[in-house]
Write a protein that holds these residues in place. Structure first.
Motif, PDB file in Angstrom:
ATOM      1  N   MET A  64       0.824  -1.223   0.000  1.00 56.83           N
ATOM      2  CA  MET A  64       0.000   0.000   0.000  1.00 56.83           C
ATOM      3  C   MET A  64       0.852   1.264   0.000  1.00 56.83           C
ATOM      4  N   VAL A  65       1.906   1.299   0.818  1.00 50.78           N
ATOM      5  CA  VAL A  65       2.763   2.488   0.914  1.00 50.78           C
ATOM      6  C   VAL A  65       4.096   2.184   0.242  1.00 50.78           C
ATOM      7  N   ALA A  66       4.374   2.850  -0.878  1.00 48.88           N
ATOM      8  CA  ALA A  66       5.666   2.695  -1.538  1.00 48.88           C
ATOM      9  C   ALA A  66       6.731   3.377  -0.685  1.00 48.88           C
ATOM     10  N   GLU A  67       7.932   2.827  -0.667  1.00 50.16           N
ATOM     11  CA  GLU A  67       8.977   3.307   0.233  1.00 50.16           C
ATOM     12  C   GLU A  67      10.228   3.708  -0.536  1.00 50.16           C
ATOM     13  N   TYR A  68      10.843   4.811  -0.096  1.00 47.75           N
ATOM     14  CA  TYR A  68      12.152   5.222  -0.617  1.00 47.75           C
ATOM     15  C   TYR A  68      12.978   5.725   0.564  1.00 47.75           C
ATOM     16  N   THR A  69      14.128   5.095   0.794  1.00 54.72           N
ATOM     17  CA  THR A  69      15.010   5.506   1.876  1.00 54.72           C
ATOM     18  C   THR A  69      16.239   6.184   1.283  1.00 54.72           C
ATOM     19  N   LEU A  70      16.462   7.416   1.687  1.00 55.45           N
ATOM     20  CA  LEU A  70      17.599   8.178   1.181  1.00 55.45           C
ATOM     21  C   LEU A  70      18.910   7.591   1.691  1.00 55.45           C
ATOM     22  N   SER A  71      19.916   7.586   0.839  1.00 54.39           N
ATOM     23  CA  SER A  71      21.267   7.267   1.297  1.00 54.39           C
ATOM     24  C   SER A  71      21.819   8.484   2.030  1.00 54.39           C
ATOM     25  N   SER A  72      22.884   8.288   2.781  1.00 52.81           N
ATOM     26  CA  SER A  72      23.503   9.417   3.491  1.00 52.81           C
ATOM     27  C   SER A  72      23.988  10.472   2.501  1.00 52.81           C
ATOM     28  N   THR A  73      24.478  10.031   1.347  1.00 59.75           N
ATOM     29  CA  THR A  73      24.939  10.977   0.322  1.00 59.75           C
ATOM     30  C   THR A  73      23.776  11.802  -0.211  1.00 59.75           C
ATOM     31  N   GLU A  74      22.646  11.154  -0.449  1.00 60.63           N
ATOM     32  CA  GLU A  74      21.473  11.879  -0.941  1.00 60.63           C
ATOM     33  C   GLU A  74      20.966  12.865   0.105  1.00 60.63           C
ATOM     34  N   ALA A  75      20.924  12.446   1.372  1.00 59.57           N
ATOM     35  CA  ALA A  75      20.459  13.336   2.438  1.00 59.57           C
ATOM     36  C   ALA A  75      21.359  14.556   2.562  1.00 59.57           C
ATOM     37  N   GLU A  76      22.659  14.356   2.462  1.00 55.93           N
ATOM     38  CA  GLU A  76      23.608  15.471   2.542  1.00 55.93           C
ATOM     39  C   GLU A  76      23.435  16.409   1.355  1.00 55.93           C
ATOM     40  N   HIS A  77      23.179  15.846   0.178  1.00 57.58           N
ATOM     41  CA  HIS A  77      22.956  16.678  -1.011  1.00 57.58           C
ATOM     42  C   HIS A  77      21.712  17.555  -0.830  1.00 57.58           C
ATOM     43  N   ILE A  78      20.633  16.975  -0.309  1.00 64.35           N
ATOM     44  CA  ILE A  78      19.407  17.739  -0.094  1.00 64.35           C
ATOM     45  C   ILE A  78      19.631  18.832   0.944  1.00 64.35           C
ATOM     46  N   GLN A  79      20.371  18.514   1.997  1.00 67.14           N
ATOM     47  CA  GLN A  79      20.686  19.510   3.015  1.00 67.14           C
ATOM     48  C   GLN A  79      21.466  20.666   2.405  1.00 67.14           C
ATOM     49  N   SER A  80      22.457  20.361   1.582  1.00 65.25           N
ATOM     50  CA  SER A  80      23.261  21.410   0.941  1.00 65.25           C
ATOM     51  C   SER A  80      22.414  22.256   0.009  1.00 65.25           C
ATOM     52  N   LEU A  81      21.499  21.610  -0.700  1.00 69.50           N
ATOM     53  CA  LEU A  81      20.620  22.351  -1.602  1.00 69.50           C
ATOM     54  C   LEU A  81      19.760  23.331  -0.830  1.00 69.50           C
ATOM     55  N   ALA A  82      19.161  22.890   0.283  1.00 70.37           N
ATOM     56  CA  ALA A  82      18.319  23.774   1.089  1.00 70.37           C
ATOM     57  C   ALA A  82      19.129  24.928   1.659  1.00 70.37           C
ATOM     58  N   GLU A  83      20.356  24.655   2.095  1.00 69.72           N
ATOM     59  CA  GLU A  83      21.204  25.695   2.670  1.00 69.72           C
ATOM     60  C   GLU A  83      21.651  26.711   1.626  1.00 69.72           C
TER      61      GLU A  83
END
Length: 322
Positions: free
Chosen positions: A1-20
């Motif tokens: 029912m719920v599709a799942e996607y877990t970010l890698s540490s590299t992806e999470a860091e990239h998103i953080q840098s983008l927001a900053e």
């Protein structure tokens, strides 16, 4: 029912840098909103592909992205003051920027003038004055499953729930309609435009404010073999003069309730619900108001912003005057 996607540490860091990297003081800034979809193109490709599959294929009624960079400690205590009456830490603003960027992969974010001071992101956190209500800012009363804002023709196509913290693991209820459990007669009945959908009390902010009226329509719509759904069991009136309508609605409830699951969101989880196919609710819990309670940020997303143009102040305005 719920599709799942877990970010890698590299992806999470990239998103953080983008927001900053974004020089934005608030997600309600019109200049940011007109460019959000452009900046969303800088999100990790696999994440964007996952969200596009969710949007385009309708394979799942809900999906969850886990591991987003949400620093709940730096965001401070769970707020008990809502709307524009409180200031936000830089880390909270960045979390909201991330929420809008991901939401922009599905459509445009928007808000309601009569809800949460017209802000685009709503803080769903317990407030003492709402403790015994079935609102997102309540606690002691559970929220029955429903589709969001079923009363309004410009309701969200998707609803996003970004979890800041949930130490008590309060579950979110998610479900969908198993159309195979409805008879042809029930389907025809539920597709008739004879039901009255009413707004919930969150829109009645004061006696001086005009509040939205009910809307008349069908519960099922779209493809008859795989229909979309609008339904809020607490805020719907059934026609008194239509034979068999109560039985059809009872069958609908059963066809949804056999598929209910209870999902406890974790900090950094972003749950997206297809508001035409998924219902959602929330269990009750005991709030202590010491700053550590469940805190979720809600985002409304539309696939067609122009649909509400007559209810907004300008083309770039994202707040609907209900």
């Amino acid at each position: 029912m719920v599709a799942e996607y877990t970010l890698s540490s590299t992806e999470a860091e990239h998103i953080q840098s983008l927001a900053e990297s974004l020089d934005v003081g608030s997600v309600d800034d019109e200049r940011f909103l007109t460019r959000a979809a452009v900046w969303a193109g800088e999100l990790p490709r696999n994440l964007r592909a996952f969200l596009e599959d969710f949007r385009a294929t309708e394979g799942s009624p809900a999906c969850r992205v886990a591991g987003l960079p949400v620093d709940s400690e730096r965001m401070g205590p769970t707020p008990v003051v809502a709307g524009r009456r409180r200031s936000k830490a830089a880390s909270e603003i960045r979390a909201e920027l991330v929420a809008v960027l991901l939401s922009s992969c599905l459509g445009d974010v928007f808000g309601w003038r009569l809800q949460h001071d017209g802000l685009l992101i709503h803080d769903l956190a317990p407030r003492p004055e709402h403790e015994d209500t079935g609102l997102g800012t309540g606690s002691r009363q559970h929220i029955n499953w429903h589709t969001e804002d079923s009363f309004h023709p410009c309701r969200a196509d998707y609803v996003g729930l970004l979890c800041v913290r949930n130490p008590a693991q309060v579950p979110t209820t998610i479900g969908f309609l198993d159309i195979s459990l409805l008879s042809d007669a029930d389907r025809r009945m539920l597709a008739e435009p004879v039901f009255t959908f009413k707004p919930d009390p969150s829109y009645f902010v004061s006696d001086a404010e005009p509040f939205p009226g009910p809307d008349r329509g069908s519960i099922l719509y779209g493809d008859s073999a795989d229909p979309y759904l609008r339904f809020d069991q607490d805020y719907i009136d059934l026609p008194a003069d239509v034979a068999g309508v109560e039985d059809a609605v009872a069958c609908l409830r059963r066809a949804i309730e056999v598929n209910l699951i209870h999902l406890s969101l974790r900090s950094g989880d972003f749950l997206f619900l297809d508001n035409r196919r998924a219902v959602h609710g929330r269990a009750s819990f005991q709030a202590t108001y010491v700053g550590t309670e469940r805190w979720v940020k809600r985002v409304n997303i539309t696939s067609d912003l122009k649909r509400s143009r007559h209810l907004r102040g300008s083309a770039s305005d994202r707040v609907i005057r209900v």
